[in-house]
Enzyme design. Structure first.
Site, PDB file in Angstrom:
ATOM      1  N   GLN A 132       0.845  -1.193   0.000  1.00  0.00           N
ATOM      2  CA  GLN A 132       0.000   0.000   0.000  1.00  0.00           C
ATOM      3  C   GLN A 132       0.886   1.251   0.000  1.00  0.00           C
ATOM      4  OE1 GLN A 132      -2.329   1.539   3.487  1.00  0.00           O
ATOM      5  NE2 GLN A 132      -4.077   0.863   2.271  1.00  0.00           N
TER       6      GLN A 132
ATOM      7  N   TYR B 108      -5.933  10.803   4.487  1.00  0.00           N
ATOM      8  CA  TYR B 108      -4.561  11.088   4.091  1.00  0.00           C
ATOM      9  C   TYR B 108      -4.546  11.902   2.789  1.00  0.00           C
ATOM     10  CZ  TYR B 108      -3.604   7.895   7.882  1.00  0.00           C
ATOM     11  OH  TYR B 108      -3.575   7.318   9.128  1.00  0.00           O
TER      12      TYR B 108
ATOM     13  N   ARG C 169      -7.534   2.440  -3.046  1.00  0.00           N
ATOM     14  CA  ARG C 169      -8.361   2.355  -1.838  1.00  0.00           C
ATOM     15  C   ARG C 169      -9.044   3.701  -1.586  1.00  0.00           C
ATOM     16  NH1 ARG C 169      -7.057   0.764   4.540  1.00  0.00           N
ATOM     17  NH2 ARG C 169      -8.563  -0.911   4.569  1.00  0.00           N
TER      18      ARG C 169
ATOM     19  N   GLY D 298      -8.954  -7.529   9.240  1.00  0.00           N
ATOM     20  CA  GLY D 298      -7.826  -6.868   9.877  1.00  0.00           C
ATOM     21  C   GLY D 298      -7.398  -7.514  11.173  1.00  0.00           C
ATOM     22  N   ARG D 299      -7.938  -6.992  12.294  1.00  0.00           N
ATOM     23  CA  ARG D 299      -7.406  -7.376  13.610  1.00  0.00           C
ATOM     24  C   ARG D 299      -7.508  -8.859  13.922  1.00  0.00           C
ATOM     25  NH1 ARG D 299      -7.668  -2.972  18.403  1.00  0.00           N
ATOM     26  NH2 ARG D 299      -6.884  -1.181  17.239  1.00  0.00           N
TER      27      ARG D 299
END
Length: 368
Positions: free
Chosen positions: A103, A189, A236, A325-326
């Protein structure tokens, strides 16, 4: 052997020319295990190899330049030392039959000079309210949160240089052995800042109308596609996420303006980052229908994902791959555990999620 409860999730899939073994994606998760110079450490090779049971792995966000860094000890992909270190990661994943994209990240205004010694850059000189980043300081290198700083508004030269940085990073990624790159245009971002009218108040060709606010995203994507080929490029986006002071009533229309253009570029996938907290806004089904109509390539969705939710979205043809994810952190063999309905481990120490001087809380979670 397919799990009869999740036949879609554990079916094979062709990601353009890349055959992947299931529809589960290791979602990007910042873990801050690189050196202070942004060089991936050897334990990162172990970490990603352990999780190569995912059909596709997407690395943690990786800065395209020193200017693009926003947090301490995150990896980069802009110099030879970083590229050589990443080769160990990609080799380790490929050895286990996995596929891995990196990424590509520029944080824009979500940074502080305390991180990299540089004033942040952004589309406009607007500080993000209630937003901080972390550094590691003190004898124990404990995480310390610091407020982001007011950024410098990017000049045309800054924009041109940043687009070139994305291009160079993509070229470096291919040299490092990655199967492709994901352009990070989400989560507040830099690219997301250009997309949103509250963060982007420019009056030139990069601001104002949605056509102008999508220009930077599309110029970056075109440059990366030109450099390494559309089959190696994903994007993304996060249309429903508002944190980091990014609430913009126009964002959905803006993103849906960009989607058909991304489709025409034939980027290999569009990755939706969806909110992952308990009371997060639900993504409307009509949006998923419209997105499928407008984008003909692969669609990935990540955020508060469960195998059951993934199976439903896959069955309705709203997505092609599902990001987790987690759950992958304490369960390196998470796909196997889901497929065979085996017990799931829990994160043992949340202090190890971001940063750590050794393997504790990172690569020491065992597979079954």
């Amino acid at each position: 052997m397919k799990n009869l409860n999740f036949p879609q999730l554990f079916s094979r899939y062709s990601l353009n020319t890349k055959e992947i073994k299931n529809r589960m994606v290791l979602a990007p998760m910042t873990r801050s295990r690189a050196t202070e110079e942004g060089v991936p450490q050897n334990m990162m090779s172990v970490y990603y190899q352990q999780r190569a049971g995912a059909g596709l792995e997407i690395t943690e966000a990786t800065q395209i330049s020193l200017q693009g860094q926003g947090y301490a000890n995150t990896p980069g992909i802009y110099n030879n030392a970083q590229v050589e270190a990443w080769k160990k990661v990609t080799d380790a994943v490929h050895e286990k039959g996995g596929k891995i994209f990196v990424q590509l990240w520029h944080v824009g205004r979500v940074s502080s000079s305390k991180v990299n010694g540089l004033q942040p850059l952004a589309p406009s000189a607007l500080k993000a309210n209630k937003t901080n980043v972390y550094i590691f300081e003190g004898e124990n290198k404990d995480a310390t949160f610091v407020d982001v700083e007011t950024p410098k508004e990017m000049t045309q030269a800054d924009i041109d240089n940043t687009i070139q940085d994305f291009r160079d990073a993509a070229k470096n990624a291919v040299e490092a052995g990655f199967d492709g790159v994901e352009i990070h245009g989400a989560n507040g971002y830099l690219i997301d800042q250009f997309l949103r009218s509250n963060a982007n108040q420019r009056t030139d060709k990069y601001g104002g109308s949605k056509e102008n606010r999508t220009r930077f995203l599309l110029e970056v994507t075109k440059a990366v596609v030109e450099e390494i080929g559309a089959d190696k490029v994903g994007v993304r986006l996060s249309p429903f996420i508002k944190f980091k002071d990014m609430e913009d009533p126009e964002i959905l229309d803006t993103i849906m303006y960009a989607v058909p253009v991304l489709d025409s570029l034939k980027v290999t996938y569009l990755h939706l980052c969806e909110a992952d907290w308990d009371d997060a806004p639900q993504v409307p089904e009509d949006f998923r229908v419209e997105l499928r109509e407008e984008f003909q390539q692969t669609i990935i969705a990540t955020g508060n994902m469960t195998p059951e939710k993934a199976e439903e979205l896959l069955s309705k043809n709203f997505i092609d791959l599902a990001g987790f994810g987690r759950k992958f952190i304490p369960n390196p063999d998470y796909p196997k555990r889901v497929q065979h309905q085996l017990p799931l481990a829990k994160i043992k120490d949340t202090h190890t999620l971001f940063g750590g001087r050794d393997e504790y809380g990172y690569t020491d979670y065992p597979a079954l």
